[in-house]
Design an enzyme around this catalytic site. Structure first.
Site, PDB file in Angstrom:
ATOM      1  N   HIS A  81      55.861  35.071 -58.072  1.00 23.86           N
ATOM      2  CA  HIS A  81      56.771  34.101 -58.696  1.00 23.86           C
ATOM      3  C   HIS A  81      56.547  34.034 -60.202  1.00 23.86           C
ATOM      4  O   HIS A  81      55.835  33.144 -60.671  1.00 23.86           O
ATOM      5  CB  HIS A  81      56.529  32.706 -58.097  1.00 23.86           C
ATOM      6  CG  HIS A  81      57.024  32.549 -56.702  1.00 23.86           C
ATOM      7  ND1 HIS A  81      58.205  31.899 -56.406  1.00 23.86           N
ATOM      8  CD2 HIS A  81      56.516  32.961 -55.528  1.00 23.86           C
ATOM      9  CE1 HIS A  81      58.398  31.917 -55.095  1.00 23.86           C
ATOM     10  NE2 HIS A  81      57.379  32.556 -54.541  1.00 23.86           N
ATOM     11  N   CYS A 138      60.152  37.311 -54.607  1.00 17.96           N
ATOM     12  CA  CYS A 138      59.628  36.910 -53.305  1.00 17.96           C
ATOM     13  C   CYS A 138      60.725  36.964 -52.230  1.00 17.96           C
ATOM     14  O   CYS A 138      61.143  38.054 -51.851  1.00 17.96           O
ATOM     15  CB  CYS A 138      58.934  35.561 -53.424  1.00 17.96           C
ATOM     16  SG  CYS A 138      57.665  35.361 -52.181  1.00 17.96           S
ATOM     17  N   GLU A 155      58.368  32.916 -62.437  1.00 15.50           N
ATOM     18  CA  GLU A 155      58.916  31.679 -63.009  1.00 15.50           C
ATOM     19  C   GLU A 155      57.894  30.544 -62.983  1.00 15.50           C
ATOM     20  O   GLU A 155      58.046  29.548 -63.673  1.00 15.50           O
ATOM     21  CB  GLU A 155      60.203  31.273 -62.266  1.00 15.50           C
ATOM     22  CG  GLU A 155      60.023  30.680 -60.874  1.00 15.50           C
ATOM     23  CD  GLU A 155      59.680  31.720 -59.794  1.00 15.50           C
ATOM     24  OE1 GLU A 155      59.501  32.905 -60.142  1.00 15.50           O
ATOM     25  OE2 GLU A 155      59.572  31.318 -58.619  1.00 15.50           O
TER      26      GLU A 155
HETATM   27  N1  GLN Z   1      57.735  33.917 -46.754  1.00 16.85           N
HETATM   28  C1  GLN Z   1      59.041  33.803 -47.332  1.00 16.85           C
HETATM   29  C2  GLN Z   1      60.056  34.650 -46.572  1.00 16.85           C
HETATM   30  O1  GLN Z   1      59.690  35.434 -45.771  1.00 16.85           O
HETATM   31  C3  GLN Z   1      59.030  34.204 -48.800  1.00 16.85           C
HETATM   32  C4  GLN Z   1      58.141  33.292 -49.569  1.00 16.85           C
HETATM   33  C5  GLN Z   1      58.559  33.033 -50.971  1.00 16.85           C
HETATM   34  O2  GLN Z   1      59.678  33.309 -51.388  1.00 16.85           O
HETATM   35  N2  GLN Z   1      57.672  32.435 -51.721  1.00 16.85           N
HETATM   36  O3  GLN Z   1      61.226  34.508 -46.784  1.00 16.85           O
END
Ligand code: GLN
Length: 196
Positions: A175, A84, A177
């Protein structure tokens, strides 16, 4: 019994976000997790996970602590896995808005790209990983909008890659994890073990 010294030591960037869940997933998949907060700690690990969280916050911390350059160097020479926000940090270009990135994954990433209604959701989708469909937890996920020829796509959501691998660089826009299925972490631990 497993020989502790034979296990790879894998760092988890522990600045902000859900690094503790990654550490647990690594313990469960045959690695020794190490929380990383300072550049000099990079010397003691074989690979690194960049967790989800808020990429802007993580980036600011890295720049303030003069950590960005050593992290960049580490990513060029060791296996790394971004989830992410971590994927956003690894990319070669970040959009909406643009922000600095490490440029070690040949991909263009658009932040918060799935819209409000479905910006956090749990899906089960096909993947190239052996073992059938995979649960994927998306939280304000970025979208990978472009990948280079060297990037292998291991799973898709709505036609966009959500799990990719480029040599020893791995990235997931979800995610892994947060699910009990450990196949994604297992793959990364294998990559680290074979590179170490
Ligand atoms: N929206 C976050 C970003 O732009 C990422 C979201 C996440 O890591 N769950 O950094």
């Amino acid at each position: 019994m497993l020989n502790e010294r034979a296990l790879p030591r894998i760092g988890v960037l522990a600045i902000q976000g859900d690094y503790a869940a990654h550490a647990e997933a690594l313990s469960e998949t045959g690695a020794i997790p190490v929380e990383i907060r300072k550049p000099d700690q990079l010397a003691g690990i074989d690979g690194l996970i960049l967790p989800g969280g808020e990429s802007t916050t993580i980036l600011r911390f890295l720049e303030k602590r003069r950590f960005f350059e050593s992290l960049h160097e580490f990513c060029l020479t060791h296996p790394v896995f971004g989830t992410c926000a971590g994927t956003i940090l690894l990319a070669r270009e970040v959009r909406s808005p643009a922000q600095r990135c490490l440029g070690v994954l040949d991909a263009v990433v658009e932040r918060n790209a799935y819209g409000r209604q479905i910006d956090s959701t749990i899906l089960t989708a096909q993947t190239e990983l052996p073992g059938g469909p995979l649960e994927m937890v998306f939280i304000r996920a970025p979208r990978i909008v472009e990948t280079g020829a060297g990037v292998q796509v291991l799973a898709l959501r709505d036609g966009s890659p959500v799990l990719v691998r480029q040599g020893s660089v791995m990235a997931a826009t979800f995610h892994p994890e947060l699910s009990s299925d450990r196949r994604v972490h297992k793959l990364f631990v294998e990559i680290v073990a074979s590179a170490a």
